[in-house]
Design an enzyme around this catalytic site. Structure first.
Site, PDB file in Angstrom:
ATOM      1  N   LYS A  14       0.843  -1.338  -0.016  1.00 51.93           N
ATOM      2  CA  LYS A  14       0.028  -0.219   0.086  1.00 51.93           C
ATOM      3  C   LYS A  14       0.972   1.262   0.037  1.00 51.93           C
ATOM      4  O   LYS A  14       1.977   1.117   0.292  1.00 51.93           O
ATOM      5  CB  LYS A  14      -0.744  -0.122   1.214  1.00 51.93           C
ATOM      6  CG  LYS A  14      -1.888  -1.235   1.062  1.00 51.93           C
ATOM      7  CD  LYS A  14      -2.725  -1.149   2.413  1.00 51.93           C
ATOM      8  CE  LYS A  14      -3.793  -2.286   2.227  1.00 51.93           C
ATOM      9  NZ  LYS A  14      -4.536  -2.494   3.418  1.00 51.93           N
ATOM     10  N   ARG A 119      -0.333 -14.759   4.463  1.00 44.01           N
ATOM     11  CA  ARG A 119      -1.213 -14.075   5.420  1.00 44.01           C
ATOM     12  C   ARG A 119      -0.377 -14.109   6.630  1.00 44.01           C
ATOM     13  O   ARG A 119      -0.496 -13.393   7.606  1.00 44.01           O
ATOM     14  CB  ARG A 119      -2.538 -14.646   5.484  1.00 44.01           C
ATOM     15  CG  ARG A 119      -3.514 -14.720   4.345  1.00 44.01           C
ATOM     16  CD  ARG A 119      -3.842 -13.011   4.425  1.00 44.01           C
ATOM     17  NE  ARG A 119      -5.148 -12.817   5.255  1.00 44.01           N
ATOM     18  CZ  ARG A 119      -6.117 -11.851   5.372  1.00 44.01           C
ATOM     19  NH1 ARG A 119      -5.776 -10.825   4.509  1.00 44.01           N
ATOM     20  NH2 ARG A 119      -6.788 -11.907   6.145  1.00 44.01           N
ATOM     21  N   GLU A 170      -8.877 -11.941  -7.227  1.00 49.68           N
ATOM     22  CA  GLU A 170      -8.153 -10.648  -7.125  1.00 49.68           C
ATOM     23  C   GLU A 170      -7.157 -10.826  -8.206  1.00 49.68           C
ATOM     24  O   GLU A 170      -6.840  -9.615  -8.634  1.00 49.68           O
ATOM     25  CB  GLU A 170      -7.635 -10.542  -5.581  1.00 49.68           C
ATOM     26  CG  GLU A 170      -8.656 -10.436  -4.702  1.00 49.68           C
ATOM     27  CD  GLU A 170      -8.151 -10.248  -3.443  1.00 49.68           C
ATOM     28  OE1 GLU A 170      -8.969  -9.783  -2.289  1.00 49.68           O
ATOM     29  OE2 GLU A 170      -6.923 -10.575  -3.113  1.00 49.68           O
TER      30      GLU A 170
END
Ligand code: GDP
Ligand code: MG
Length: 201
Positions: A14, A119, A170
């Site tokens: 991000k 994850r 995704e």
């Protein structure tokens, strides 16, 4: 059945991850697991791409709204609305602002149990409570409390697909087929081959 070593997952660094200079550090975590990079690009996403990404799962907005409402209630605070869809809309609006604020890096990592292992290494969504040793636990300080107070998305450095089915939706949202590369990495022999011939001379 597809061999588990072919599993792929989507990771997005991000805007805060890039601004913090953590790109190399983050990639190293996945690379040193033994995962293989199958695609990568730097881009500034559009608000539509972000909205589309989070709405790929039609239940996500309601689920995230419910989760956010219960976390307001746990803190003894009044949620901005009692309607999970409205709270979900608020979360999406904050995410659009956050994720379009600067360049992001989209990556596809491939290898055995890629979704689950990425994850695990990435850590829980809220940096305040994510485990020590995970990327979010080690490199960032944010909390839902602070993010809600300032009406913004939680800054947690990374998006990583949450389940194999999510990854399968995704990846094509962010990458065309031609942007992903099928190739053999030399280290895959030691990770996956049935026989370990050719090591001893
Ligand atoms: P992730 O898969 O670990 O990124 O977490 P989710 O898919 O559940 O949520 C995606 C994003 O939605 C997070 O990065 C947060 O910005 C936001 N979000 C998720 N849960 C909550 C919550 O309980 N409260 C608030 N305010 N935002 C949330
Ligand atoms: Mg998620």
């Amino acid at each position: 059945m597809k061999h588990p070593s072919k599993e792929r997952t989507l990771v997005i660094i991000k805007p805060d991850g890039i601004q913090r200079g953590l790109v190399g550090e983050i990639m190293q975590r996945y690379e040193r697991l033994g995962l293989k990079l199958a695609g990568m690009k730097l881009m500034v996403p559009t608000p539509e791409q972000i909205e589309g990404h989070y709405l790929l799962d039609p239940n996500w907005k309601k689920n995230v709204g419910e989760k956010a409402i219960s976390s307001y209630e746990k803190k003894g605070e009044k949620p901005p609305s009692s309607d999970p869809i409205k709270v979900g809309d608020m979360v999406v609006a904050r995410l659009k602002k956050y994720m379009t604020a600067g360049p992001v890096i989209c990556m596809v990592w491939e290898g055995a149990h890629a979704v689950e292992l990425v994850r695990k290494v990435t850590g829980g969504t809220e940096p305040r409570s994510s485990n020590v040793g995970t990327i979010r636990g080690d490199f960032v300080v944010d909390s839902y409390q602070m993010a809600d107070m300032d009406d913004r998305a939680i800054r947690n450095l990374i998006h990583a697909s949450g389940a194999v089915g999510e990854a399968e939706q995704e990846i094509p949202h962010w990458f065309s087929k031609g942007e992903l590369v099928n190739y053999r990495a030399v280290h895959e022999d030691i990770l996956y081959s049935k026989e370990l011939e050719g090591i001893l001379e």
